[in-house]
Design a protein around this motif. Structure first.
Motif, mmCIF file in Angstrom:
data_model
loop_
_atom_site.group_PDB
_atom_site.id
_atom_site.type_symbol
_atom_site.label_atom_id
_atom_site.label_comp_id
_atom_site.label_asym_id
_atom_site.label_seq_id
_atom_site.Cartn_x
_atom_site.Cartn_y
_atom_site.Cartn_z
ATOM 1 N N SER A 228 -1.515 -4.220 6.511
ATOM 2 C CA SER A 228 -2.373 -3.988 5.343
ATOM 3 C C SER A 228 -2.251 -2.558 4.847
ATOM 4 O O SER A 228 -2.155 -2.316 3.631
ATOM 5 C CB SER A 228 -3.827 -4.309 5.707
ATOM 6 N N GLN B 24 -8.499 -2.838 2.646
ATOM 7 C CA GLN B 24 -7.988 -3.266 1.354
ATOM 8 C C GLN B 24 -8.096 -4.773 1.125
ATOM 9 O O GLN B 24 -7.829 -5.261 0.036
ATOM 10 C CB GLN B 24 -6.519 -2.848 1.202
ATOM 11 N N VAL B 25 -8.473 -5.511 2.132
ATOM 12 C CA VAL B 25 -8.578 -6.967 2.017
ATOM 13 C C VAL B 25 -9.876 -7.334 1.293
ATOM 14 O O VAL B 25 -10.931 -6.742 1.541
ATOM 15 C CB VAL B 25 -8.516 -7.621 3.411
ATOM 16 N N GLN C 256 -5.647 -7.424 -1.725
ATOM 17 C CA GLN C 256 -5.035 -8.170 -0.635
ATOM 18 C C GLN C 256 -5.955 -9.286 -0.159
ATOM 19 O O GLN C 256 -7.180 -9.159 -0.186
ATOM 20 C CB GLN C 256 -4.751 -7.252 0.563
ATOM 21 N N GLN D 172 -3.756 -4.589 10.805
ATOM 22 C CA GLN D 172 -4.196 -3.356 10.154
ATOM 23 C C GLN D 172 -3.005 -2.529 9.687
ATOM 24 O O GLN D 172 -3.039 -1.932 8.607
ATOM 25 C CB GLN D 172 -5.084 -2.560 11.109
ATOM 26 N N PRO E 244 -9.258 -5.345 7.583
ATOM 27 C CA PRO E 244 -8.661 -4.195 6.888
ATOM 28 C C PRO E 244 -9.417 -3.847 5.613
ATOM 29 O O PRO E 244 -9.938 -4.715 4.914
ATOM 30 C CB PRO E 244 -7.236 -4.682 6.570
ATOM 31 N N ILE F 228 -5.884 -12.327 3.250
ATOM 32 C CA ILE F 228 -5.210 -12.780 4.466
ATOM 33 C C ILE F 228 -5.375 -14.291 4.559
ATOM 34 O O ILE F 228 -6.474 -14.826 4.350
ATOM 35 C CB ILE F 228 -5.806 -12.120 5.733
#
Length: 274
Positions: free
Chosen positions: A111, A141-142, A122, A108, A139, A124
């Motif tokens: 990110s 923004q992912v 983003q 977190q 997170p 992961i």
């Protein structure tokens, strides 16, 4: 390439390495609109998306046999920036007891740091225990994740086959023990606790796979040290995942498996970070 130090909310400093794809605008990690971050205003977005690479249990940001380094190169060839980091207590990050809660907070923090510098698109890519952390961190923004060999269900692990009698005695008496670190970095010891053992062995699909905010690609069979029965647990719980998610069994070994993972992953992520 930029070697970075990124702070978490609990004061742990994480070591990271960031690379830009060819043709990307220069990036200065020390320059960002602090006033915009404080006020909640949107930060000017970067043109390229970024992939955060999260390593497996008791490894470091390069991955076993530098496989995460090679995978990051594939993402950059697809036009994406990459950030690899050492979870707390591992690699060149600050000392800490290795726990799932700590790794969730680490992800977190990474990110949020990127989002404050314009990386609002983003993904992961995470292996093993790091993949479990990614599934739970979620997170904001992912937009998607690739999870390889994620620990999503309970495991029957004979810890006496993992730890020496002296280490088991330390865990019993003090709740902590340490293991020699055999990664190619300067760290000598990794510290684990009773909580760590529970984190590895007591997961449930209802916790790790349900209510995810974005579709994911789950890959199994591609890690040399993947825990047993994880593919079956993921298959049985697949209906819990968001629509559009995909589960694949990698039908290869060694370098061929790494190449198949790279192909599937870059195809998946580039479609979702456009």
């Amino acid at each position: 390439m930029a070697n970075l130090r990124i702070d978490t909310a609990r004061g742990i400093n994480l070591a990271a390495t960031m690379h830009l794809p060819d043709g990307a605008a220069p990036f200065d990690p020390d320059v960002f609109d602090e006033e915009a971050v404080r006020s909640g205003r949107a930060v000017p977005p970067r043109e390229e998306g970024i992939v955060i690479l999260a390593h497996d249990f008791l490894t470091d940001r390069h991955g076993l046999a530098h496989r995460l380094d090679k995978l990051a190169e594939q993402y950059r060839r697809a036009g994406l920036a990459t950030l690899q980091f050492d979870f707390s207590g591992l690699g060149e990050s600050d000392d800490d007891v290795i726990t799932l809660a700590g790794e969730i907070e680490d992800l977190q923090a990474i990110s949020a740091w990127l989002a404050n510098r314009g990386y609002v698109r983003q993904a992961i890519h995470a292996n093993g225990f790091g993949a479990t952390a990614a599934l739970l961190a979620r997170p904001a923004q992912v937009r998607t994740a690739v999870v390889v060999g994620a620990v999503v269900g309970p495991q029957s692990i004979l810890w006496e086959n993992v730890f020496s009698p002296e280490q088991l005695d330390e865990l019993d008496r003090h709740g902590l023990t340490r293991l020699p670190d055999d990664n190619p970095n300067a760290r000598q010891w990794d510290v684990v606790s009773k909580e760590t053992l529970a984190d590895v062995s007591l997961q449930s699909p209802e916790k790790t796979m349900a209510d995810l905010p974005w579709p994911i690609l789950m890959l199994h069979g591609g890690l040399t040290d993947e825990l047993p029965d994880m593919a079956q647990a993921a298959t049985e719980a697949f209906p819990l995942l968001p629509e559009g998610s995909r589960l694949c069994q990698v039908q290869a070994d060694g370098d061929a498996a790494a190449e198949e993972i790279a192909r599937l992953s870059t195809e998946w992520v580039t479609r979702r970070l456009r």
